[in-house]
Design an enzyme around this catalytic site. Structure first.
Site, mmCIF file in Angstrom:
data_model
loop_
_atom_site.group_PDB
_atom_site.id
_atom_site.type_symbol
_atom_site.label_atom_id
_atom_site.label_comp_id
_atom_site.label_asym_id
_atom_site.label_seq_id
_atom_site.Cartn_x
_atom_site.Cartn_y
_atom_site.Cartn_z
ATOM 1 N N LYS A 149 0.828 -1.215 0.000
ATOM 2 C CA LYS A 149 0.000 0.000 0.000
ATOM 3 C C LYS A 149 0.860 1.262 0.000
ATOM 4 C CE LYS A 149 -0.726 0.156 5.036
ATOM 5 N NZ LYS A 149 -1.758 0.194 6.117
ATOM 6 N N ARG A 174 -8.632 0.852 16.084
ATOM 7 C CA ARG A 174 -8.943 1.040 14.674
ATOM 8 C C ARG A 174 -9.875 -0.106 14.295
ATOM 9 N NH1 ARG A 174 -4.386 1.263 9.981
ATOM 10 N NH2 ARG A 174 -4.794 -0.976 10.039
#
Length: 361
Positions: free
Chosen positions: A44, A138
């Protein structure tokens, strides 16, 4: 130093990220050699670039992971390897996930039901890793709510719970420890008892868990680590320091000088916030020679750029311009280029910016 993006002048396209695939491969190999779990290379930070993924695989990575479905689709078109989707898909993305990802990390029953419907319709089974929140706040189901989600997943056709995964650090800044990774291991044991089989994947963290692995403090049940920054930049996000034995010069960001003049170091006139709502502060250093680069905050996290030429200092940036002090940097003229070592946020934003070219060599 990446040979595809050295300072200088020429007809190349700028700004450009220069990536040394050989250094990426060597970093992957060194990490694989030092840890027991499988290492999945995370792309990513380079926007799913298949060329970088190939270098990670050549270094011994057991598969590739990315957070964006579009990147996973591009990787699947280019590569034949296991692919892990790190961020749970939106509803409109579930079809592409089933078609392209080997596993996806999931934490919501509604998403699992959507994946189940698509998998059943296609007469395939999609493997999922249930994401567990062990403290970073998260993604992930809380440990006390895990049993309910597991039961929901077990009852869904076309879905196989292949493992569990956790992550800390990126949102809450929580440091991986044997204790918080151990919470994942406790749930693994419960899941295996309920399923009546061993889980194929226990994904215990990312680059920030490498310290635990190197020191022998990672629980033995962990079978996988997802490593991006360590391979790409050779740095530890927990400490911000270089990881011993890894190369930290695999990637450079090079930008072209579009103006170079002597100017006062202090802005003149009544001041308020800048274009990004901040109130910048400046030191009065008199009149200095300054260069403006064709690179801005829309392209990169400017605060994470380290100049590679001695005497260059990043002063600040707007959307499309970066101002650097070059008074002590020797000869710098319009049309020259300056190179920088990017931090992870700078790398990820630049790689995703349409205005930044990527050269892999």
């Amino acid at each position: 130093m990446a040979p595809v993006a050295l300072e200088g002048s020429g007809e190349a396209e700028f700004p450009v990220l220069g990536i040394d695939s050989g250094a990426i491969e060597r970093n992957a190999a060194r990490i694989v050699d030092r840890v027991d779990p499988d290492v999945v290379g995370v792309t990513k930070g380079v926007c799913g670039d298949p060329r970088v993924a190939r270098a990670m695989l050549a270094g011994g990575a057991a598969g590739i992971a990315d957070s964006r479905v579009a990147n996973v689709v591009g990787l699947r078109e280019a590569l034949q390897c296991d692919l892990l989707l790190l961020r749970a898909p939106m509803g409109t993305e579930c079809s592409a996930v089933v078609e392209n990802a080997t596993w996806s990390m999931e934490s919501e029953a509604a998403t699992l039901r959507a994946v189940s419907a698509i998998s059943t319709d296609r007469e395939v089974v999609h493997r999922v890793l249930v994401a567990i929140d062990v403290g970073d706040r998260r993604e992930g189901v809380l440990p006390e709510e895990f049993d309910e989600l597991l039961e929901a997943a077990i009852d869904l056709p076309g879905v196989e719970v292949s493992g569990l995964a956790t992550h800390v650090g990126s949102f809450g800044g929580v440091v991986p420890t044997r204790e918080n990774v151990g919470r994942l291991v406790e749930l693994v044991e419960r899941a295996e008892e309920r399923l009546g089989r061993r889980l194929a994947v226990v994904s215990g963290g990312s680059t920030n868990a490498l310290g635990l692995a190197f020191e022998g403090d990672l629980p033995g049940q962990v079978t996988q680590l997802r490593v991006g920054e360590g391979i790409l930049l050779g740095t530890d996000p927990v400490t911000g320091e270089a990881i011993p034995g890894l190369e930290t010069d695999a990637i450079e960001l090079v930008a072209e000088v579009i103006e170079c003049k002597r100017k006062p170091s202090l802005p003149e006139g009544e001041r308020s916030r800048d274009a990004f709502g901040q109130e910048p502060a400046f030191a009065d250093r008199g009149v200095r020679r300054r260069a403006i680069l064709a690179l801005g905050r829309l392209d990169c996290a400017i605060g994470e750029l380290t100049p590679l030429r001695e005497g260059v200092e990043v002063i600040g940036a707007s959307s499309d311009h970066t101002v650097v002090d070059v008074a002590d940097a020797g000869s710098v003229e319009v049309g020259d280029t300056l190179a920088f070592r990017p931090g992870y946020a700078a790398l990820a934003r630049a790689a995703a910016a349409p205005s930044v070219a990527v050269a892999v060599g």
